[in-house]
Write an enzyme that holds these catalytic residues in place. Structure first.
Site, mmCIF file in Angstrom:
data_model
loop_
_atom_site.group_PDB
_atom_site.id
_atom_site.type_symbol
_atom_site.label_atom_id
_atom_site.label_comp_id
_atom_site.label_asym_id
_atom_site.label_seq_id
_atom_site.Cartn_x
_atom_site.Cartn_y
_atom_site.Cartn_z
ATOM 1 N N ILE A 145 51.429 -5.529 43.527
ATOM 2 C CA ILE A 145 51.802 -6.854 42.773
ATOM 3 C C ILE A 145 51.747 -6.985 41.478
ATOM 4 O O ILE A 145 52.200 -8.068 40.882
ATOM 5 C CB ILE A 145 50.875 -8.067 43.557
ATOM 6 C CG1 ILE A 145 51.248 -9.402 43.489
ATOM 7 C CG2 ILE A 145 49.474 -7.725 43.052
ATOM 8 C CD1 ILE A 145 50.049 -10.264 44.252
ATOM 9 N N LYS A 146 51.126 -6.220 40.604
ATOM 10 C CA LYS A 146 51.009 -6.118 39.432
ATOM 11 C C LYS A 146 52.632 -6.191 38.684
ATOM 12 O O LYS A 146 52.667 -6.621 37.472
ATOM 13 C CB LYS A 146 50.278 -5.078 38.760
ATOM 14 C CG LYS A 146 48.807 -4.559 39.385
ATOM 15 C CD LYS A 146 47.896 -5.945 38.744
ATOM 16 C CE LYS A 146 46.477 -5.639 38.919
ATOM 17 N NZ LYS A 146 45.717 -6.605 38.380
ATOM 18 N N ASP A 147 53.512 -5.584 39.264
ATOM 19 C CA ASP A 147 54.869 -5.710 38.761
ATOM 20 C C ASP A 147 55.254 -7.149 38.321
ATOM 21 O O ASP A 147 55.884 -7.269 36.979
ATOM 22 C CB ASP A 147 55.712 -5.099 39.586
ATOM 23 C CG ASP A 147 55.878 -3.753 39.997
ATOM 24 O OD1 ASP A 147 54.992 -3.098 39.096
ATOM 25 O OD2 ASP A 147 56.476 -3.009 40.782
ATOM 26 N N ALA A 202 53.265 -8.006 35.064
ATOM 27 C CA ALA A 202 53.538 -7.264 33.992
ATOM 28 C C ALA A 202 54.941 -7.569 33.500
ATOM 29 O O ALA A 202 54.912 -7.981 32.079
ATOM 30 C CB ALA A 202 53.650 -6.022 34.500
#
Length: 355
Positions: free
Chosen positions: A43-45, A48
């Site tokens: 989910i960090k994509d 970011a």
């Protein structure tokens, strides 16, 4: 229809939602959104891309500049992916808890690693990592710090995009269960969900030992959730209930999901599913959505490896708790180490008679 993308980053989002077959107990339905389908595997994509794009737009990040960030792994993978596609130098400040596979992924894409191996007086690494980030920023020209804990672009990504995607796929549900992490996705997603579904309950899942909601900090093993302080991005007002999940409960759940659902998810997702089953026990007949922040491939050499479990003292706890089958997991989630409890704001709405 064939779709051709101009960059791997354009494939971020549109992750699938899968219904659990063996864990939808107590006449409830548990749906899990698999964020491992993002290009960087988590989910960090989403955060970011939002944080870097925002910094490019307002000039905080200049062409060919350097991105420096503290991470336990997943955000580092996302930033490495961005650095490789957009031409930035990326320096990641990590600690010994970062999974080896995550480090290998980031370095394969050209990221540089700064290891912080001395914890602070409470046994945590987040503060020493941020101190190292500050040192690097002071000596690196054209450096940008995304500061995932306090950057509003982190929250904005989930308020504007992740929520729309989720509500398009699942227009009606009773509860959102997700790890707290840096506070970005739970705060943005919950705020948007509550606008569309005012009666939906948000359960914040954290590690037993995390101080993000004001509890005393203590050491824990799970990665991807837990902090020694309250992050600026965490909006307590959109979280109704909190469930502090023990290491053995979350890690055992991810192992049960792999063997009985064919779902290879990460440690924070295991903790979130455990909390979701407990929520189903307390609220029978609910439709529950769980955000699975990353995939289990990151943890094959650790959480899925019996030697690592024994060395960390978790194997015996998992066996004693009986969390080795779906039935055992459901039974354990009915009597967890820590009950979910209402937050200060949740007291006004989602309180149970026995709280």
């Amino acid at each position: 229809m064939t779709v051709i993308y101009n960059s791997i980053l354009e494939t971020t989002g549109h992750t699938p939602v899968v219904r659990l077959r063996t864990l939808s107990a107590f006449a409830s339905e548990i749906l899990i959104k698999l964020e491992s389908f993002n290009p960087g595997g988590s989910i960090k994509d989403r955060a970011a891309v939002s944080m870097v794009t925002g910094a490019e737009r307002d000039g905080r990040l200049k062409p060919h500049g350097t991105i420096i960030e503290s991470t336990s792994g997943n955000l580092g993978k996302s930033l490495a992916l961005i650095g490789a596609t957009r031409g930035y130098r990326v320096i990641l400040v990590i600690d010994p808890k970062a999974p080896r596979s995550m480090v290998d992924f980031a370095t394969a894409l050209g990221a540089e690693i700064e290891m912080v191996d001395t914890p602070d007086e409470s046994g945590g690494y987040q503060r020493p990592r941020i101190e190292r980030v500050q040192q690097l920023l002071s000596v690196t020209p054209d450096a940008f710090w995304p500061d995932q804990y306090n950057n509003p672009d982190n929250v904005r990504a989930h308020f504007e995009l992740t929520s729309r995607e989720l509500l398009n796929d699942v227009p009606e549900f009773d509860a959102l269960v997700t790890a707290v992490s840096t506070g970005g996705h739970i705060s943005g997603l919950s705020a948007a969900v509550k606008q569309a579904l005012p009666d939906a309950i948000t359960v914040g899942v954290d590690a037993a030992g995390s101080a993000a909601f004001g509890y005393p900090f203590a050491k824990y093993s799970m990665r991807g959730l837990g902090l020694a302080w309250k992050p600026g991005n965490l909006d307590h007002s959109v979280v109704d209930r909190v469930h502090l999940v023990a290491d053995y409960e979350g890690i055992a759940t991810m192992r049960v999901l792999a063997r009985n659902e064919g779902l290879l998810v990460g440690e924070s997702a295991g903790a979130a599913v455990f909390a979701a089953v407990h929520h189903a026990y307390r609220y029978p007949g609910s439709r529950i959505v769980v955000m699975a922040a990353d995939g289990g491939v990151n943890y094959l050499g650790e959480s899925f490896h019996p030697d690592w479990l024994r060395a960390d003292g978790l194997a015996d706890k998992i066996e004693a708790a009986g969390i080795t089958t779906p039935e055992g997991l459901v039974a354990a989630a009915s009597r967890p180490t820590n009950e979910q409890v209402p937050t200060e704001y949740g007291l006004r709405t989602a309180t149970l008679a026995n709280d």
